[in-house]
Enzyme design. Structure first.
Site, mmCIF file in Angstrom:
data_model
loop_
_atom_site.group_PDB
_atom_site.id
_atom_site.type_symbol
_atom_site.label_atom_id
_atom_site.label_comp_id
_atom_site.label_asym_id
_atom_site.label_seq_id
_atom_site.Cartn_x
_atom_site.Cartn_y
_atom_site.Cartn_z
ATOM 1 N N LYS A 44 0.396 -3.495 -2.693
ATOM 2 C CA LYS A 44 -0.081 -4.908 -2.408
ATOM 3 C C LYS A 44 -1.140 -5.086 -1.226
ATOM 4 O O LYS A 44 -0.976 -4.534 -0.353
ATOM 5 C CB LYS A 44 1.278 -5.849 -2.050
ATOM 6 C CG LYS A 44 0.875 -7.355 -1.538
ATOM 7 C CD LYS A 44 0.190 -8.098 -2.239
ATOM 8 C CE LYS A 44 -0.036 -9.544 -1.755
ATOM 9 N NZ LYS A 44 -0.839 -10.257 -2.838
ATOM 10 N N CYS A 129 -9.507 -12.317 -2.314
ATOM 11 C CA CYS A 129 -8.195 -13.121 -2.582
ATOM 12 C C CYS A 129 -8.941 -14.557 -2.328
ATOM 13 O O CYS A 129 -9.264 -15.038 -1.361
ATOM 14 C CB CYS A 129 -7.306 -12.868 -1.129
ATOM 15 S SG CYS A 129 -6.003 -13.751 -1.058
HETATM 16 O O1 LIG Z 1 -2.220 -14.773 -3.175
HETATM 17 C C1 LIG Z 1 -2.451 -13.416 -2.995
HETATM 18 O O2 LIG Z 1 -1.695 -12.995 -2.306
HETATM 19 C C2 LIG Z 1 -3.350 -13.023 -4.027
HETATM 20 N N1 LIG Z 1 -3.573 -13.601 -5.253
HETATM 21 C C3 LIG Z 1 -4.476 -13.287 -6.028
HETATM 22 O O3 LIG Z 1 -4.385 -13.432 -7.183
HETATM 23 N N2 LIG Z 1 -5.439 -12.103 -5.591
HETATM 24 C C4 LIG Z 1 -5.431 -11.693 -4.425
HETATM 25 O O4 LIG Z 1 -6.223 -10.877 -4.131
HETATM 26 C C5 LIG Z 1 -4.329 -12.198 -3.414
HETATM 27 I I1 LIG Z 1 -4.345 -11.341 -1.526
#
Ligand SMILES: O=C(O)c1[nH]c(=O)[nH]c(=O)c1I
Length: 310
Positions: A44, A129
């Site tokens: 993650k 993100c």
């Molecule tokens: O909301 C998130 O944690 C997230 N959700 C996404 O769809 N892509 C991302 O790079 C991330 I960092």
């Protein structure tokens, strides 16, 4: 039929692994991926300190895919670095570490430490993100990307990759490619991250389906397949000598085949893995094998990047 892939000095039994964010926040989840039929593992996206992330509900699946506004919940960089320290690399499944600092300095701090740790894992720096309220996606600011990548390449001497947002305009593909081609140790791009700030509506309740940002979230799954394929094919053409990791809308062997035909070296599964569980890897691999056998292909190189135009 041979599904093996060798790239970046890595040997993978097959081209399939998880998309960062799915089945990879805890060691238990990471081990589920590692002990599945997946050919690799990615963590993650992490920040230096642990994060709780956005209020729930923050994920919702629909018949056509998913919407999420997780808000970068993660156990913190050291948790994933420690996993990378004890990871059984000799078992043959590469490990990728996704980094998503809230600032460039946070990314540089994590990368400096990772460089010093001299581990075989490869960083995937998240430039995309979409779910941090008030924070724009770095991947849409080309000058900021150039500056960030200049410093990243300076503090991290090894090979690395970046997770890109989807682009929707040939001028943007060209402008981002010009930035990316400046960096020889930037060896792969992962296309695409979710399509940012979509809105899913529940008609019965006349309501949005996730709490953060009044319902706005990143789209995944079948919604994004054509956009993902376009980004894979355009960057495959525009980044000679670099690899493209395909991500977006892979639900079966057919979409995996499409991504590789468009030029992907390997492919990541997000929404489908979230919804189906780790059994998705073996199913999709079997479907890909069958499709290749029907078409008379012995290995991935027989068709990788050979999408025909009319
Ligand atoms: O909301 C998130 O944690 C997230 N959700 C996404 O769809 N892509 C991302 O790079 C991330 I960092």
């Amino acid at each position: 039929v041979d599904l093996s892939v060798s790239w970046l000095g890595l040997a993978m039994a097959n081209p399939l692994y998880n998309a960062s964010g799915v089945m990879c926040r805890s060691v238990a989840e990471l081990e589920q991926v590692r002990t599945s039929a997946a050919g690799a593992v990615i963590t993650k996206s992490c920040t230096p300190q642990p994060r709780v992330g956005n209020p729930e509900p923050r994920y919702c699946a629909t018949p056509l895919g998913s919407i999420n506004s997780m808000g970068l919940p993660n156990a913190g960089y050291h948790y994933y670095r420690d996993y990378a320290r004890s990871y059984p690399y000799a078992a043959g499944k590469p490990l990728f570490l996704s980094l998503s600092g809230m600032t460039l300095d946070e990314n540089l701090d994590m990368l400096r430490d990772l460089a010093a740790a001299e581990l075989p894992c490869l960083p995937e720096v998240n430039l995309s993100c979409p779910n941090l309220p008030g924070k724009p996606q770095l991947g849409y600011d080309f000058q900021a990307c150039r500056e960030a990548l200049t410093q990243i390449a300076r503090v991290y001497p090894g090979d690395f990759g970046v997770k890109l947002p989807p682009y929707f305009d040939p001028v943007h593909f060209a402008q981002m490619a010009e930035v990316l081609n400046t960096f020889p140790t930037l060896r792969f791009v992962t296309c695409i991250n979710s399509i940012g700030n979509g809105l899913v509506i529940d008609v019965e309740h006349e309501s949005v389906v996730i709490k953060p940002k009044d319902g706005l979230g990143g789209l995944g799954g079948s919604y994004v397949l054509p956009t993902a394929l376009a980004n894979v094919r355009e960057f495959y053409r525009l980044l000679p000598g670099k690899h493209v990791v395909g991500c977006g809308g892979i639900n079966s062997g057919r979409e995996a085949f499409m991504h590789i035909l468009a030029g992907a070296t390997v492919v990541q599964i997000g929404t489908c893995l979230y919804e189906e569980g780790e059994g998705a890897f073996a199913r999709i691999l079997d479907e890909l094998r069958q499709l290749m056998a029907q078409k008379g292909y012995q290995c991935l190189d027989d068709f990788r990047g050979k999408l025909k135009t009319l």
